[in-house]
Enzyme design. Sequence first.
Site, PDB file in Angstrom:
ATOM      1  N   THR A  65      41.921  42.185  40.834  1.00 54.25           N
ATOM      2  CA  THR A  65      40.715  42.130  41.657  1.00 54.25           C
ATOM      3  C   THR A  65      39.576  42.977  41.111  1.00 54.25           C
ATOM      4  O   THR A  65      38.407  42.579  41.160  1.00 54.25           O
ATOM      5  CB  THR A  65      41.050  42.590  43.090  1.00 54.25           C
ATOM      6  OG1 THR A  65      42.035  41.705  43.639  1.00 54.25           O
ATOM      7  CG2 THR A  65      39.829  42.569  43.978  1.00 54.25           C
ATOM      8  N   SER A 104      48.178  40.088  39.294  1.00 53.21           N
ATOM      9  CA  SER A 104      49.349  40.965  39.196  1.00 53.21           C
ATOM     10  C   SER A 104      50.639  40.279  39.618  1.00 53.21           C
ATOM     11  O   SER A 104      51.729  40.694  39.227  1.00 53.21           O
ATOM     12  CB  SER A 104      49.149  42.235  40.020  1.00 53.21           C
ATOM     13  OG  SER A 104      49.099  41.955  41.399  1.00 53.21           O
ATOM     14  N   SER A 105      50.550  39.202  40.408  1.00 56.15           N
ATOM     15  CA  SER A 105      51.763  38.473  40.770  1.00 56.15           C
ATOM     16  C   SER A 105      52.398  37.790  39.569  1.00 56.15           C
ATOM     17  O   SER A 105      53.567  37.384  39.622  1.00 56.15           O
ATOM     18  CB  SER A 105      51.459  37.450  41.865  1.00 56.15           C
ATOM     19  OG  SER A 105      50.516  36.492  41.414  1.00 56.15           O
TER      20      SER A 105
END
Length: 348
Positions: A18, A63-64
């Site tokens: 983000t 990040s996932s």
Amino acid sequence: MESNAHQTSILLIYTGGTIGMIQNLETGVLEPFNFQHLRSHMPDLNRLNCSISTIQFETLLDSSEIGPESWVKIARIISDNYAKYDGFVVLHGTDTMAFTASALSFMLENLSKPVILTGSQLPLGMLRTDGKENLITAIEIASARDGDVPMIQEVCIFFENDLMRGNRTSKTSADNFNAFHSYNYPALAHAGISIHYNLPHIYRPILRKPLKPHFEFDNHIAILKLFPGLSPSVVESILNTPDLKGVVLETFGSGNAPTSDWFLSLLKQATDKGIIVVNVTQCHTGSVEMERYETGHHLWENGVISGYDSTTESAVTKLMFLFGSGLTPNEVKEYMQCSLAGEITVPQ
């Protein structure tokens, strides 16, 4: 803390997430911006007493999507540039940041320079972003020195005013700015009007040794979270997963679990096969004490080992790291009950 005698050099590693989004002035859409142009987007960085270089992943990742392959990429960047820079700041999405920080703490053996992970809940391109303060303060902490040595010499997460040991930290909120907490270990620093360092709890290496990076992981690991009504078939399917080597067992309270014959029997079968089952608590705070209640003691009798006050993120990445190092199950069992990088508090 003494002021810097020379201008420190910081390498900023942008993986995605983000924080690296900015609004396209023509379309209004949030999109990743090139961190090579970081200073033009954030002129306040010019006021810091350090030089900043940037490296970003060729393919930026939410990040996932980050896992062992990305951990290795980050560790290699740090290792390859270790002699050139005084500190490292890793910009990372928040969802798996605690896993990455934990993994890096085990991978970067003999680390004697700061590796600070940070990110944000709102993109840099938004007016109320938390990314600006997180990034500036993370760089400032990575630059801080105590005489001729870095103030921080370990892997940390900085988020919303607090610097936390990376392998002690978990993400606890999806939408608050104070999204991370280190419940079982004090914050290493707090950033208010000035930055106050918690010196007794900051790691200090006894001997200066060359960095020894590790790049191998074994992801044949599972998490088994207990809940009332958990069925035998679910437990059996997890414990009989092909090539399974380790399980993080998330138990109740101080390490308690059902004492059903079927449950204990399945655990015994798994541990007899050499599968390492590590007991961690589902609670945010506190430690596993399997000797405290009879239910926990039954786990110990059937081969389950204590994870003490480990976070799930730390236990998972530690198992991956130890098995990736080629250790035997008995060796992994021994090292899981030792503190390798300040990740657990082992009772004396």
